[in-house]
Every structure is written in structure tokens, then in C-alpha cells.
Design a protein around this motif. Sequence first.
Motif, PDB file in Angstrom:
ATOM      1  N   THR A 171      91.269  13.922 -61.901  1.00  0.00           N
ATOM      2  CA  THR A 171      92.630  14.166 -61.412  1.00  0.00           C
ATOM      3  C   THR A 171      93.199  12.849 -60.886  1.00  0.00           C
ATOM      4  O   THR A 171      92.472  11.883 -60.664  1.00  0.00           O
ATOM      5  CB  THR A 171      92.613  15.176 -60.258  1.00  0.00           C
ATOM      6  N   GLU A 172      94.499  12.843 -60.673  1.00  0.00           N
ATOM      7  CA  GLU A 172      95.145  11.640 -60.122  1.00  0.00           C
ATOM      8  C   GLU A 172      94.501  11.251 -58.790  1.00  0.00           C
ATOM      9  O   GLU A 172      94.199  10.078 -58.549  1.00  0.00           O
ATOM     10  CB  GLU A 172      96.633  11.925 -59.929  1.00  0.00           C
ATOM     11  N   GLN A 173      94.272  12.248 -57.931  1.00  0.00           N
ATOM     12  CA  GLN A 173      93.696  11.958 -56.621  1.00  0.00           C
ATOM     13  C   GLN A 173      92.277  11.424 -56.756  1.00  0.00           C
ATOM     14  O   GLN A 173      91.869  10.495 -56.060  1.00  0.00           O
ATOM     15  CB  GLN A 173      93.681  13.224 -55.753  1.00  0.00           C
ATOM     16  N   LYS A 174      91.501  12.007 -57.663  1.00  0.00           N
ATOM     17  CA  LYS A 174      90.109  11.573 -57.823  1.00  0.00           C
ATOM     18  C   LYS A 174      90.054  10.144 -58.329  1.00  0.00           C
ATOM     19  O   LYS A 174      89.267   9.321 -57.833  1.00  0.00           O
ATOM     20  CB  LYS A 174      89.394  12.514 -58.811  1.00  0.00           C
TER      21      LYS A 174
ATOM     22  N   HIS B 161      92.262   4.451 -62.909  1.00  0.00           N
ATOM     23  CA  HIS B 161      92.924   5.241 -63.943  1.00  0.00           C
ATOM     24  C   HIS B 161      92.637   4.697 -65.339  1.00  0.00           C
ATOM     25  O   HIS B 161      93.015   5.327 -66.336  1.00  0.00           O
ATOM     26  CB  HIS B 161      94.441   5.248 -63.722  1.00  0.00           C
TER      27      HIS B 161
ATOM     28  N   CYS C 195      98.918   3.447 -67.097  1.00  0.00           N
ATOM     29  CA  CYS C 195      98.236   3.887 -65.876  1.00  0.00           C
ATOM     30  C   CYS C 195      98.332   2.883 -64.734  1.00  0.00           C
ATOM     31  O   CYS C 195      98.070   3.250 -63.601  1.00  0.00           O
ATOM     32  CB  CYS C 195      96.787   4.249 -66.172  1.00  0.00           C
TER      33      CYS C 195
ATOM     34  N   ARG D  97      93.807  15.130 -69.020  1.00  0.00           N
ATOM     35  CA  ARG D  97      93.770  16.187 -70.038  1.00  0.00           C
ATOM     36  C   ARG D  97      94.770  15.912 -71.160  1.00  0.00           C
ATOM     37  O   ARG D  97      94.513  16.217 -72.323  1.00  0.00           O
ATOM     38  CB  ARG D  97      94.006  17.556 -69.392  1.00  0.00           C
TER      39      ARG D  97
ATOM     40  N   THR E 141      89.068   8.818 -71.696  1.00  0.00           N
ATOM     41  CA  THR E 141      89.269  10.247 -71.963  1.00  0.00           C
ATOM     42  C   THR E 141      90.057  10.452 -73.252  1.00  0.00           C
ATOM     43  O   THR E 141      89.915  11.492 -73.901  1.00  0.00           O
ATOM     44  CB  THR E 141      89.966  10.960 -70.780  1.00  0.00           C
TER      45      THR E 141
ATOM     46  N   SER F 248      98.195  12.599 -67.502  1.00  0.00           N
ATOM     47  CA  SER F 248      96.966  13.229 -67.006  1.00  0.00           C
ATOM     48  C   SER F 248      95.807  12.954 -67.956  1.00  0.00           C
ATOM     49  O   SER F 248      95.996  12.664 -69.143  1.00  0.00           O
ATOM     50  CB  SER F 248      97.165  14.739 -66.872  1.00  0.00           C
TER      51      SER F 248
ATOM     52  N   ARG G  33      88.721  17.231 -66.890  1.00  0.00           N
ATOM     53  CA  ARG G  33      89.079  18.199 -65.842  1.00  0.00           C
ATOM     54  C   ARG G  33      88.941  17.590 -64.446  1.00  0.00           C
ATOM     55  O   ARG G  33      89.767  17.805 -63.571  1.00  0.00           O
ATOM     56  CB  ARG G  33      88.196  19.444 -65.934  1.00  0.00           C
ATOM     57  N   ARG G  34      87.863  16.839 -64.277  1.00  0.00           N
ATOM     58  CA  ARG G  34      87.590  16.272 -62.942  1.00  0.00           C
ATOM     59  C   ARG G  34      88.437  15.046 -62.626  1.00  0.00           C
ATOM     60  O   ARG G  34      88.627  14.697 -61.463  1.00  0.00           O
ATOM     61  CB  ARG G  34      86.110  15.902 -62.836  1.00  0.00           C
TER      62      ARG G  34
END
Lengths: 91, 271
Positions: free
Chosen positions: B222-225, B234, B145, B154, B240, B152, B219-220
Motif C-alpha cells: 500500500t502507499e502507507q507501507k 515506491h 512514483c 495492484r 509489481t 497503486s 496487496r501488501r
Amino acid sequence: MSVYAIHKLLWLSEEDPEFRARLQSDPDEAMKGLALTVEEVQALKNGDVHTLHQWGVSNFLMRVMPMHGLFGMTNETYRERIGKESPRLQV
Amino acid sequence: MAKIVTAFGTLHTPFLPEQVSNAPGQLKPEAMANEVREHLEKAKPDVIIVFTSDHFVNFFYNHFPAFCVGVIDEAETTPETGCNMPHYSLSGHRKMAAALHRAALRSNFDLATAQEVKLEHTIMVPLHFITPDMNIPIIPIYNGCLAPPAPSARRCYSLGRMIRRFIEDWDGDERVALMAGGSVSLEVGGPRDTTWFDEPWVETVKGLMSKGDYQGVARRATEQKMLAAGNVAHELLNWTTVFGALDGALPDYLDSQRGSVFAAWDLEDGR
């Protein structure tokens, strides 16, 4: 511009104490062995971390510049120059 | 059949061992790490599967795997600027790691392998506080990361689920601990100072964890988040991955300090 050679320089300066010492004492000589472009060499020698950031250089690797005083960089000048823009995805 | 008996997660701030050494008993992260250590000692694991993110110690852009499992007999700490703590050696669990690698490939998770690794602060700072005797073998599993793009959240969650199945199918009787290392929100060397952190995001993650809604985190995240939460946020991917192996178990300890979460799960009863 791939910035790979910049990443290599920053990575070696933490991983290889001998390279770090050469970079600190004679940066031009130390950088000769890396495939840096003229623009990249100039940005590094100027301590222009804002431009490096704009090019997508890893901020995490850039932190070694003030950490080891590369190119005259201090924590203060690093913070002044990198700016306040949003982080960018690295390339 | 092996089983997961505990899981835990902490930060891995490289200068924390020195800070604690200079001010013993005075820093909240030390107290939180002590809390986590109690859960681990109660669980008496035989092996710790460590989910971590290589910080350009074992890997560089010339080859930076999305995932890599350390198939090792032993490894030692490597010097890192700013990380002052004792030199440690640790055993690996080569046989189980090799089997995990094979099981992963059979399950379409294409993990790379490393048969020699250097142990960096991302692994050793947590273990310095949680297992100071360094007598529990580890299986390190790295994600890439710090050299985006990263897998991801997920996908990491799914990998965790696969690893749970692997452990349950494994012939040995090992008691397995899972470790997640890293921050939920942190910026290192970027435009935002290291004192900054995304408090709402940390509270969101912690809130979902407290309810066992781990898929909600995945789910929440995301790369942008995660990028908005800091250039090394990351590291949540390590968490996760562990989440995917928990089968929904609620944390028995959960707290946070700025952008970092500390947690422990007591899983002896197979929850």
C-alpha cells in the motif's frame, strides 16, 4: 503554499549547470526569476531543510542542496537539520 | 507470436558502477548482477521492456505522468551528478512500443508516450552490468512514483498482466525480456539515513516472491507501507508490474542486499 517553485529551483540546480552556477554565486539574483514567496526564499537561504520537509518538499529533490553546496549546505548540516521525523507524502 | 523468455530485476544505485570499478570483484552487488546477467545471456532476448521510475530526468512536476512508454528509435545517457559510468547509446523498439501503447489504451491503461527520452541511472546502471554490450533494444515504461501520489501496486500488477497479453498477441517473433529496476526499501535525502532499510519488509517481499505469491506483494504494498519503507521505496511498483506478467512463475534466482532485491526468471518454457 504550493512549493512548486522550490521544486523548480532544486530541479534546475541539477538539470541546468548554468543556473546552478548562478545560484551558487548569487542566490538572490538567481532566485528572482522564480515565483518563490518571501517565506520560501528565507527558508532556502537559511538552509532550513526541516521546514522545507515540513512543507512537503520532495526529499529526493532536496538532496541536491548538499550535493551542490547550495546555500552553504553540507552533508553534515543537512543531516543535522532535517530531523528524525517520519517521512511525509510530497504535495 | 512473441514470448517472454526471461525477467530480471536489480537495484540501480547511481554510484555502483564507480564503486565496482574501484574495487572489482569485491562487492556483493556486482556478484549478484553477474548472476542475473548469466540468466539474461542464456535467454538471448531481442528486446527488453524496462520498467522504471523517472528520477526527475525526463519529467518534472509540470508534467509527470503516472505511466509513460518511450516510443523511441534511440536514446543516450544523460549526465547525472554522482553517476560515473561510460556514455552509452541504446536503440529503442519503436514499432513494438507504439503497438504496446495502442494496446494499452484499448485495454483502458492510459499510458502517456515520450518520443524522446534521456537514459538515466535507473535504466543504465542495471544495463551497465547486465548487458554491457548495449546491443539489445529497449522499450522503457516509466511510472511516476517519485512524484506521489503514485499508481497503486495492484494497478501496476494489472498493467503487467496486460503487457503479457500484448506480447503474446504481438505479430512479431521477438524474444522479450522484462526488467524491474529499483529498491524495495530505501530513503534518499529524507530523515532516515540511506544506510537504513526496512529489513522485515524486504524479507516479506522476498518471501512472497520465493513462493510466487506476487499478488500478495501487490496487496501488501500500500502507499502507507511503501512510504514507511523509505521515500523511494515506491520503486517496488516497477517490480509489481513485472510480477503481473509472470503468470505465477517462480524465480530461478533470488537474493537481496540490504534494501535491494536481485532476481531472475528463466521463462523459455513458457511458465
